[in-house]
Scaffold this motif. Structure first.
Motif, mmCIF file in Angstrom:
data_model
loop_
_atom_site.group_PDB
_atom_site.id
_atom_site.type_symbol
_atom_site.label_atom_id
_atom_site.label_comp_id
_atom_site.label_asym_id
_atom_site.label_seq_id
_atom_site.Cartn_x
_atom_site.Cartn_y
_atom_site.Cartn_z
ATOM 1 N N ASP A 128 3.889 25.809 2.418
ATOM 2 C CA ASP A 128 3.256 25.193 1.251
ATOM 3 C C ASP A 128 4.082 24.064 0.646
ATOM 4 N N HIS A 129 5.261 23.833 1.182
ATOM 5 C CA HIS A 129 6.155 22.844 0.585
ATOM 6 C C HIS A 129 6.727 21.913 1.641
ATOM 7 N N ARG A 130 5.815 21.361 2.456
ATOM 8 C CA ARG A 130 6.208 20.347 3.437
ATOM 9 C C ARG A 130 5.069 19.347 3.567
ATOM 10 N N PHE A 131 5.472 18.080 3.594
ATOM 11 C CA PHE A 131 4.490 17.001 3.544
ATOM 12 C C PHE A 131 4.882 15.871 4.484
ATOM 13 N N MET A 151 0.833 -1.188 0.000
ATOM 14 C CA MET A 151 0.000 0.000 0.000
ATOM 15 C C MET A 151 0.876 1.250 0.000
ATOM 16 N N SER A 152 0.562 2.196 -0.850
ATOM 17 C CA SER A 152 1.305 3.449 -0.921
ATOM 18 C C SER A 152 0.957 4.330 0.264
ATOM 19 N N PRO A 153 1.917 5.107 0.732
ATOM 20 C CA PRO A 153 1.613 6.011 1.841
ATOM 21 C C PRO A 153 0.660 7.115 1.397
ATOM 22 N N ARG A 154 -0.110 7.596 2.339
ATOM 23 C CA ARG A 154 -0.971 8.763 2.101
ATOM 24 C C ARG A 154 -0.111 9.996 2.361
ATOM 25 N N ILE A 155 -0.062 10.905 1.407
ATOM 26 C CA ILE A 155 0.737 12.124 1.537
ATOM 27 C C ILE A 155 -0.214 13.275 1.833
ATOM 28 N N GLU A 156 0.119 14.042 2.874
ATOM 29 C CA GLU A 156 -0.691 15.214 3.222
ATOM 30 C C GLU A 156 0.235 16.306 3.751
ATOM 31 N N PRO A 157 -0.270 17.544 3.825
ATOM 32 C CA PRO A 157 0.564 18.618 4.361
ATOM 33 C C PRO A 157 1.059 18.295 5.774
ATOM 34 N N LEU A 158 2.312 18.615 6.034
ATOM 35 C CA LEU A 158 2.918 18.414 7.339
ATOM 36 C C LEU A 158 2.509 19.571 8.242
ATOM 37 N N THR A 159 1.831 19.245 9.343
ATOM 38 C CA THR A 159 1.305 20.262 10.250
ATOM 39 C C THR A 159 1.712 19.945 11.688
#
Length: 164
Positions: free
Chosen positions: A48-51, A1-9
């Motif tokens: 805007d450029h961290r995940f 399964m591929s990882p889910r990529i989302e904004p790093l918060t």
């Protein structure tokens, strides 16, 4: 399964900083000796450029983040990035998924160059970056002192074919 990529918060802070510290402890990821606080990490990286890459249970498997290389307008389209993957998640496409997300976000923002400095001993990271379209620019010899020794850093960049 591929990882889910989302904004790093902030919600990922504890796990992301633990992964950063694991990379620091291994000795071939960075000159840093200790992961920063979330406040310092957050302030230093472009929002805007961290995940984050998450597994099926929502646990952080890795992260990528970018910083500006200069405030000079000539370098407005150039960023430097870091990518870290949890040791147990390596070899599962996490790093590539994170780099792909970073490339997409930076190109959408008009950024034409992503660069990074990697210790030559970190062969897995060098190979990952080359597969993602980065090229080696050169080696900065004895650029910094780390754990009692002078270290080289391989400078890589990816020039966007879509921007500029």
């Amino acid at each position: 399964m591929s990882p889910r990529i989302e904004p790093l918060t902030r919600s990922h802070a504890q796990e992301a900083l633990a992964i950063y510290q694991a990379g620091i402890d291994e000795g071939n990821a960075t000159f840093e000796t200790e992961a920063p606080t979330w406040v310092a990490f957050d302030a230093a990286r472009l929002p805007d450029h961290r995940f984050a890459a998450l597994d099926e249970d929502g646990k952080v498997m890795g992260w990528v983040a970018a910083t500006r290389v200069s405030d000079r307008c000539a370098y407005a389209g150039v960023v430097e990035h870091s990518v870290y993957v949890h040791p147990a998640a390596r070899g599962r496409g996490v790093g590539r998924g994170l780099l792909d997300a970073l490339i997409s976000s930076t190109e959408a923002a008009g950024i034409w160059t992503i660069q990074s400095g990697i210790f030559p001993e970190n062969r897995a990271s060098l190979a990952l970056h080359e597969r993602a379209g980065f090229r080696i620019i050169g080696t900065r010899e004895r650029i910094g002192h780390h754990r009692g020794a002078w270290r080289d850093v391989v400078l890589l960049e990816r020039r966007s074919p879509a921007v500029g």
